[in-house]
Design an enzyme around this catalytic site. Structure first.
Site: not given
Length: 828
Positions: A382-383
């Protein structure tokens, strides 16, 4: 400027204009005298992109108390006495508890189990009282509440559980006899009156040990055990989401990647790991939440899967990739740990899909769900801001998953922004690696969303598909919902590329907010839909199965050159500015300030601490954010700005502004932003900022930098120490009139979706391309003042339904200013 006409009342004959019969009054548009003319042309003979049933979904992350104190229906806060300074510096094991008499939280071998480390030792004749969340425990007259507690009392005791508030008793007290070792005891209350300020007290006649003190509303969503708060779950279900992405978010890729065990010294700041969150709730691990509070994990992976099934949505879990993000930005180099996480991910798929006879399928069955959950999509990471390190680990996960479960769609990501070096590198790796799908995230200004409706028009149709996993336009006002709606018409038009999309975040408890905006707001007594929610619901419940190609005329636009004053600012940094000079294109001096005198040419915002020091203008407050001071004329255009800047101390670098119209509308060159990791050009429109370009880089303290900005028309060129850093042309219109048309395969309806994100009405000639249609259509309208915000007591953004008469293959309709309108037109 939009072409407008004074409107006393615009009328045409019945032959050319459809009539509206409203079931409720449509809100009057602002500036009702303004009308702009448009045309929409539909080609029903052509075939656009197919739209999957899973196009729109929801993203759940435990932020803003979305889980404990939110969707998870537990009413007791800190029920197992596990709160710690690891969660929040202000926490103790007795946070939210008040002690009457003698009580102590103990961590020793007398505990309930190894993973539930703390328990309460309660003295004879003593009591503890829990304050719940917000103003207290909410109870409603006549409703039942289920109390339970794990207790141990070798010599025996009587526990008395009571519900009360400052005015007195809220239910008849309940007593349970406790004798011997740890056991679970239950009782049920029926509330005798309603209160938002209830307290749960547990008293013991003799010495006892307590743990997992719980109070649930008897009625949870679909009456599931260990269930969900009904009103919040119903609001999510009403969206009819195609998928549920969970559990994060920054929860997934922050903290230690170790487990919760003696080997890790019971690590309390861990990434979200699914095995911590299953099994009996009293045996689940506890963990710090990166957003500044505790996670009980009462709402865990089993409950996420079950909720997804209950609302007919595809489950989409996200697992850590062993590269932290969200500001931590560290890759874990531990081969054994990586292999363990990969195996955990394979075990997760077995937990979701395996037969009840398999190791992890058996665990699922024992929890109450022998049938599989039908997991098809799974996100890894995630990110991550370290795209190369992330992708190397992602490929290890993907290889292992595909070897055992080839039909699982494994989703990668492109970092935390919509553009920039990390984004470009991540996308290159994803394309080269032939990834199934890439998760994009961005939070930008409403203006950015209006400008970027065409974002996915140019994406490679043969490349990885896009999962827009997180997006929002930095606000909960109606203008934010309008901008998001305009952008969503572009998502649907590109449904062959954008396969999944979810607004974020989903939930916010108004008394525990870490992030804005949010889709659904709540407290302990009520919940309400934001304007953004109403937009999402309108799109999600009227998707259609295929895009019908259409086109529309655009808004006349005369933007003119970039105009505005200049500004100096800092963000959590002390900096000195000197030798500011603004020169017009003809060479004349507009502003010159070497700060040898006073700072009378500059106007401050009131933030920060500015003063003249040693012939420079210095901001010294390293805690203050956006300390903007401005000088000059908002009408300035075509000029060169020169500044000499020196960072003195703090987290970041410089903010040099140009095109400053007011405090909410400007451009600035952000040098050394994002904790001194990158530089960017940002544009603020009505207070919301968007990034126009970005590059990695940092600013050294104690070094003087020469900063030059050349503004010509809408072209801007930037120089750092005499070398060109970059340039951009801000000439992309923020088009307020957007539309898309889809077809519902089941009903045959054409769904004409129109967004008019301006105060002027949009008088529109609609040409359905010869389609044979019924003479009436169902209309759903969202319209309000652009600054309107839904609250607990006032919901100005609410859908209005009506019937449109006089529909034909060609008809005219006037869309209200600041509106989203869906016309469902039946074909004959």
């Amino acid at each position: 400027m939009p072409s407008t006409a004074a409107r006393t009342r615009w009328r045409l004959g019945l032959a050319t204009t459809a009539l509206l019969t409203a079931t409720a009054l449509v809100p009057a548009p602002a500036h009702a005298e303004d009308v702009t003319d448009y045309a929409i042309t539909v080609d029903p003979s052509a075939q656009g992109a197919a739209i999957d049933d899973t196009m729109y979904g929801v993203f759940f992350e435990d932020i803003n108390r979305a889980a404990d104190g939110g969707l998870y229906a537990e009413l007791v806060q800190n029920r197992s006495f596990e709160y710690s300074t690891a969660d929040n510096g202000s926490y103790t094991p007795l946070t939210s508890w008040a002690v009457g008499g003698t009580a102590e939280v103990v961590n020793d071998s007398g505990r309930l189990n190894e993973r539930n480390r703390n328990y309460l030792s309660l003295g004879a004749g003593s009591s503890v009282t829990n304050a719940g969340y917000n103003t207290g425990i909410r109870v409603e007259q006549g409703k039942r509440y289920d109390f339970s507690v794990w207790a141990r009392a070798e010599s025996g005791t009587t526990l008395t559980a009571s519900l009360k508030d400052a005015a007195g008793t809220l239910a008849t007290a309940r007593q349970v006899a406790v004798k011997g070792g740890w056991a679970k005891y239950k009782a049920t209350f029926t509330a005798t009156r309603t209160s938002n300020r209830g307290r749960l007290a547990v008293a013991s006649s003799s010495a006892a040990a307590l743990d997992e003190v719980s109070l649930f509303p008897h009625e949870t969503y679909k009456n599931q055990p260990n269930g969900l708060r009904k009103d919040l779950a119903e609001k999510i279900a009403a969206l009819k989401p195609g998928f549920v992405r969970f559990p994060g978010g920054c929860l997934v890729n922050t903290g230690s990647m170790e487990d919760y065990s003696e080997a890790s010294n019971w690590q309390r700041k861990r990434s979200y790991q699914w095995k911590d969150t299953i099994g009996p709730v009293e045996q689940r691990a506890t963990n710090a939440n990166v957003w500044g509070y505790n996670q009980s994990y009462g709402l865990g992976y089993y409950e996420y899967f079950r909720f997804s099934e209950d609302i007919g949505a595809m489950p989409l879990p996200v697992v850590p990739a062993l590269v932290t993000g969200c500001g931590q930005n560290k890759a874990t180099d531990d081969e054994a740990l990586l292999r363990r996480h990969i195996q955990d991910t394979l075990d997760l798929i077995e937990f979701a899909n395996g037969p009840a006879t398999s190791k992890w399928g058996k665990v699922r069955a024992q929890m109450g769900h022998p049938k599989p959950f039908h997991l098809t999509h799974l996100g890894v990471g995630n990110e991550e801001n370290l795209p190369k390190e992330f992708f190397a680990r992602f490929e290890r996960f993907r290889t292992a998953i595909k070897a055992k479960y080839p039909d699982i769609t494994v989703i990668s990501n492109s970092g935390p922004d919509d553009a920039g070096t990390t984004f470009d590198t991540a996308w290159q790796l994803n394309r080269e690696g032939k990834v199934d799908m890439v998760d994009e995230h961005y939070y930008n200004s409403p203006n950015w969303f209006l400008q970027n409706n065409d974002r996915y028009d140019s994406y490679d149709r043969g490349g990885p598909k896009v999962f827009l996993g997180e997006y929002a336009s930095q606000g909960n006002a109606w203008k934010n919902g309008l901008a998001e709606a305009a952008f969503m018409t572009g998502l649907e038009r590109n449904a062959d590329v954008v396969k999944l999309a979810s607004y974020a975040p989903l939930l916010a408890n108004e008394d525990y907010v870490q992030w804005r905006p949010d889709m659904i707001w709540f407290n302990n007594r009520a919940s309400w839909n934001s304007a953004n929610y109403e937009v999402q619901k309108l799109f999600m419940t009227n998707v259609g199965d295929r895009v019908v190609p259409s086109k529309a005329t655009t808004t006349p636009n005369v933007s003119g050159p970039i105009t505005g004053a200049v500004g100096l600012s800092t963000w959590a940094t002390s900096a000195a500015y000197d030798d500011v000079k603004v020169t017009s294109a003809d060479g004349s001096t507009l502003l010159s300030d070497d700060f040898s005198g006073d700072a009378s040419k500059w106007t401050g915002s009131g933030r920060g601490s500015w003063s003249i020091q040693d012939g420079a203008y210095v901001q010294t407050d390293t805690a203050a954010e956006n300390t903007m001071v401005t000088a000059g004329d908002p009408a300035w255009k075509d000029y060169d700005l020169h500044v000499k800047a020196t960072k003195k101390s703090g987290k970041e670098g410089f903010l040099v502004a140009f095109g400053v119209k007011d405090t909410g509308n400007y451009y600035w060159w952000n040098l050394g932003g994002w904790n001194n990791t990158q530089s960017a050009i940002e544009q603020a429109v009505d207070g919301g900022k968007g990034t126009l370009m970005t590059k990695p880089g940092s600013i050294e303290a104690g070094r003087a930098y020469d900063i030059d900005i050349k503004v010509r028309g809408r072209q801007v060129t930037l120089f750092l120490d005499g070398k060109e850093w970059g340039s951009f042309k801000d000439d992309k219109p923020a088009e307020p009139f957007r539309q898309v048309v889809t077809k519902d395969a089941k009903t045959g309806d054409l769904i004409v979706k129109v967004v008019n994100a301006q105060s002027a009405e949009a008088r529109t000639a609609v040409d359905l391309g010869g389609a044979k249609v019924a003479s009436t259509a169902r209309v759903t309208t969202l319209a309000a003042d652009e600054d309107a915000v839904n609250t607990e007591t006032d919901t100005p953004v609410t859908p209005v339904t009506s019937t449109l008469r006089g529909v034909a293959t060609k008809f005219t309709y006037t869309f209200p200013g600041n509106s989203v309108t869906f016309l469902r037109i039946k074909q004959r």
